[in-house]
Design an enzyme around this catalytic site. Structure first.
Site, short mmCIF file in Angstrom:
data_model
loop_
_atom_site.label_atom_id
_atom_site.label_comp_id
_atom_site.label_asym_id
_atom_site.label_seq_id
_atom_site.Cartn_x
_atom_site.Cartn_y
_atom_site.Cartn_z
N LYS A 16 0.86 -1.20 0.00
CA LYS A 16 0.00 0.00 0.00
C LYS A 16 0.89 1.24 0.00
O LYS A 16 1.81 1.35 0.83
CB LYS A 16 -0.88 -0.03 1.24
CG LYS A 16 -2.08 0.88 1.20
CD LYS A 16 -2.91 0.64 2.45
CE LYS A 16 -4.21 1.40 2.43
NZ LYS A 16 -4.85 1.37 3.76
O1 G3P Z 1 -7.67 2.37 4.79
C1 G3P Z 1 -7.60 3.61 5.39
C2 G3P Z 1 -8.87 4.39 5.36
O2 G3P Z 1 -9.96 3.55 5.26
C3 G3P Z 1 -8.92 5.39 6.49
O3 G3P Z 1 -10.17 5.54 7.08
O4 G3P Z 1 -11.63 6.31 8.91
O5 G3P Z 1 -9.17 6.83 8.98
O6 G3P Z 1 -10.66 7.97 7.37
P1 G3P Z 1 -10.42 6.74 8.14
#
Ligand code: G3P
Length: 220
Positions: free
Chosen positions: A86
């Site tokens: 990633k």
């Molecule tokens: O995979 C990372 C992404 O889904 C982050 O999510 O909730 O930190 O904005 P969030």
């Protein structure tokens, strides 16, 4: 649409895997830090996740230059056959994606917020592209509309290799429904939001009625 779990927590991954619908896992430095992860244990932790999950497991590189990213990406990819490297979108990670893709290493391009970013990632050879939804909502914009633009632009073209969109930064069942309606290939969902996807108020109400009525049958 496939369900990935957006977590580095092995207990959550094992539980979600037992439900029979888990197709992959995405991690990032924030999620690894949230479980108290240490640098020394990172590769072993990814290996344990890869053992549990029958599907791609995204492990993020924090390297900054193309050469370092390629070096780190190759190491991450050697942990298990289902590791996906990633990388946050940028000039250096695009260049590294080209090299890694030519080596047969799958890349998940993350922190994607626009169609041009997604198109560049796809052209560079990214196997997965992760547009964020919730973080766009967080700044007062429309995360679902942003995801839809990206899905439409990517689906307009053949990039000569498989390229799937992972709807990321998912916060609710509504985000999951919206992603599926527009044809996103995958939604990566935090465990709490995934549990909410199982629930519906009318399911709970119906279950309570079944239980109450069964008590009447037992006492009849
Ligand atoms: O995979 C990372 C992404 O889904 C982050 O999510 O909730 O930190 O904005 P969030």
């Amino acid at each position: 649409m496939k369900f990935f779990l957006d977590t580095a927590d092995l207990d959550e991954i094992e539980e979600a895997a037992s439900w029979g619908a888990l197709a992959g896992v995405t991690t990032n430095p924030t999620l690894y830090s949230r479980i108290g992860g240490k640098i020394d244990g990172f590769h072993d932790h990814i290996a344990r996740i890869c053992d549990v999950v029958d599907g791609p497991v995204s492990a993020e590189s924090v390297a900054m230059t193309r050469d370092d990213i390629v070096r780190d990406g190759r190491i991450l990819a050697s942990i298990a056959p289902n590791v996906v490297v990633k990388l946050p979108i940028g000039v250096e990670s695009l260049a590294a994606t080209k090299t890694l893709a030519e080596d047969g290493v799958a890349v998940n391009m993350t922190l994607v917020f626009s169609a041009p970013q997604a198109l560049l990632a796809a052209r560079a050879g990214a196997r997965y592209i992760s547009p964020f939804v919730g973080r766009v909502d967080d700044i007062g914009s429309d995360g679902v509309a942003s995801l839809e633009e990206i899905v439409r632009c990517i689906h307009n073209y053949d990039f000569g290799h498989e390229c799937e969109i992972i709807a990321a930064s998912i916060r609710s069942p509504y985000h999951v429904t919206a992603a599926a309606l527009m044809g996103a290939d995958i939604a990566t969902v935090p465990f709490g939001a995934l549990k909410n996807c199982v629930k519906h108020p009318l399911t709970a109400e119906g279950l309570a009625k079944f239980e109450a009525d069964w008590e009447k049958v037992k006492n009849a």
